[in-house]
Design an enzyme around this catalytic site. Sequence first.
Site, PDB file in Angstrom:
ATOM      1  N   GLU A 311      42.700 -22.506  50.514  1.00  0.00           N
ATOM      2  CA  GLU A 311      41.972 -23.279  51.534  1.00  0.00           C
ATOM      3  C   GLU A 311      42.340 -22.837  52.951  1.00  0.00           C
ATOM      4  OE1 GLU A 311      42.564 -27.480  50.666  1.00  0.00           O
ATOM      5  OE2 GLU A 311      42.005 -27.177  48.570  1.00  0.00           O
ATOM      6  N   GLU A 402      39.526 -26.040  42.552  1.00  0.00           N
ATOM      7  CA  GLU A 402      39.874 -27.468  42.586  1.00  0.00           C
ATOM      8  C   GLU A 402      38.582 -28.237  42.751  1.00  0.00           C
ATOM      9  OE1 GLU A 402      42.662 -28.717  45.624  1.00  0.00           O
ATOM     10  OE2 GLU A 402      43.867 -26.923  45.369  1.00  0.00           O
TER      11      GLU A 402
END
Length: 464
Positions: A311, A402
């Site tokens: 991320e 995720e």
Amino acid sequence: MILRVALNTLAVASVAVAQATTYQAEAATLSGVTIGASVAGFSGTGYVEGFDTASDSITFTINSTTSQLYDLKIIYNGPYGDKYTYVVLNNAGGSQVSLPATSAWVTVPAGQVLLNTGSNTIQIQNNWGWYLIDAITLSPAAKPGPHQTTTVPVNTNANSDTRALLKFLGSIYGKKTLSGQQDQASLDWVTQNVGKTPAILGLDLMDYTESRISRGAVSTDVDKAIDFAKKGGIVTFCWHWGAPVGLYDTADHRWYSGFYTDATDFNIEAALADTTNANYTLLLKDIDTIAVQLKKLQNASVPVIWRPLHEAEGGWFWWGAKGPEPAKKLWGIMYDRLTKRHGLNNLIWEWNSIKQSWYPGSETVDIVSADTYTQGDHGPISATYNNLLALTNDTKIIGAAEIGSVMDPVQLQAYQADWVYFCVWSGDYISGGSWNSLDLLKSVYSSDYVLTLDEIQGWKNSSL
Ligand SMILES: *[C@@H]1O[C@H](CO)[C@@H](O)[C@H](O)[C@H]1NC(C)=O
Ligand SMILES: *[C@@H]1O[C@H](CO)[C@@H](O)[C@H](O)[C@H]1NC(C)=O
Ligand SMILES: *[C@@H]1O[C@H](CO)[C@@H](O)[C@H](O)[C@H]1NC(C)=O
Ligand SMILES: *[C@@H]1O[C@H](CO)[C@@H](O)[C@H](O)[C@H]1NC(C)=O
């Protein structure tokens, strides 16, 4: 640890030149908005304006003779600056669409919609408001050709386990998806409550790093990975890397949050600016520390879908806090150090940001991925998938590293959102009942499209 924001906005338009049908906004059902005609250049007899209240909307009703996937575009004018609108199909889910500032009438891609046979609605909801809508167009989505993805690892010394894993992922890509679950306890919950065991176990090197070990953290995730691999499963690791120094460790920002940008003054850009900097040395030391753990996995014949610096583009972790250049540089340093210095040949290098400017390049990336949390939306996250396709021009396999809400396998196939695996985040995301109901989990896990641990036995030697 997670991304809660819908980062991505719109699908990359299909290149196909398919016949588009135009639906004029002024002919649709209007709520709280009005028809205007003073800004010249619109099509039809006018455009719709007055988006200034949350409940304002335009609803298009569209009849379709078949169930088919369409590319949706919006024709708009943006005299009041950069805005976002929100598009909802048949009163469910929805996606945010960027409408950049413009003083002309322009057409932007707005993702894909799967129309049902019969009547459908496409609603443009206010969101940021303050834009003018002329029309939408729908054209049948082109059937994508076969994937162009490579299944040979970028590390030329990759070992046979790793080669087999990437080859296996390639063999199911576009045909099946692997179920995955972050954290051993949550995976056990799935086994006990859903009645199936995920094919992938997600783990974390978080508590193997000096800044945490020195404060009492311990982890057995590497042992769990070895055990799960013995059962025929596949493992993936991320690394919530606490900054090596500069943790605030205050009541608001405790040391165990040390991977967050707002919990440390560690400056990645300054640390990487010169290799003699003490903080550069500390970064290498941390990489060397986790290399020991990855080596244990290699020694035990466990290949790892390895997702460090995850991320990054979100900026909420220190490795992404100074923009793309330091993050990409650190990725390159880590790649070289782990593969060359430590001889780690059991890693499938998984990149986890979407934007082109953040991409470290095809030479050090095996697969790409994104993290997406949208509560209550069990759609295929196809806009994000399409952005990742465009990121590598379909040369790398794509994973959903995720997610909060599981994706409906029927929609995954209909939208051709070929996520090769998904991994649901731990704790309440899987077992709390609000992100995913048990009934839905049971139905997803029993789908033919979703592979579970029992269905991938022997993957090292076979292709399904
Ligand atoms: C859509 O189909 C319904 C019947 O299913 C019909 O009543 C309606 O007029 C149609 N609308 C349009 C815009 O063609
Ligand atoms: C290393 O980082 C810490 C924490 O941000 C900072 O206080 C220190 O000045 C840095 N050291 C060097 C040599 O830049
Ligand atoms: C490597 O694996 C062997 C068994 O295959 C084991 O005896 C040895 O302790 C392992 N070494 C490390 C460093 O994990
Ligand atoms: C993307 O891939 C297609 C097909 O493999 C190729 O024709 C095209 O030139 C590529 N485009 C870019 C920008 O690499």
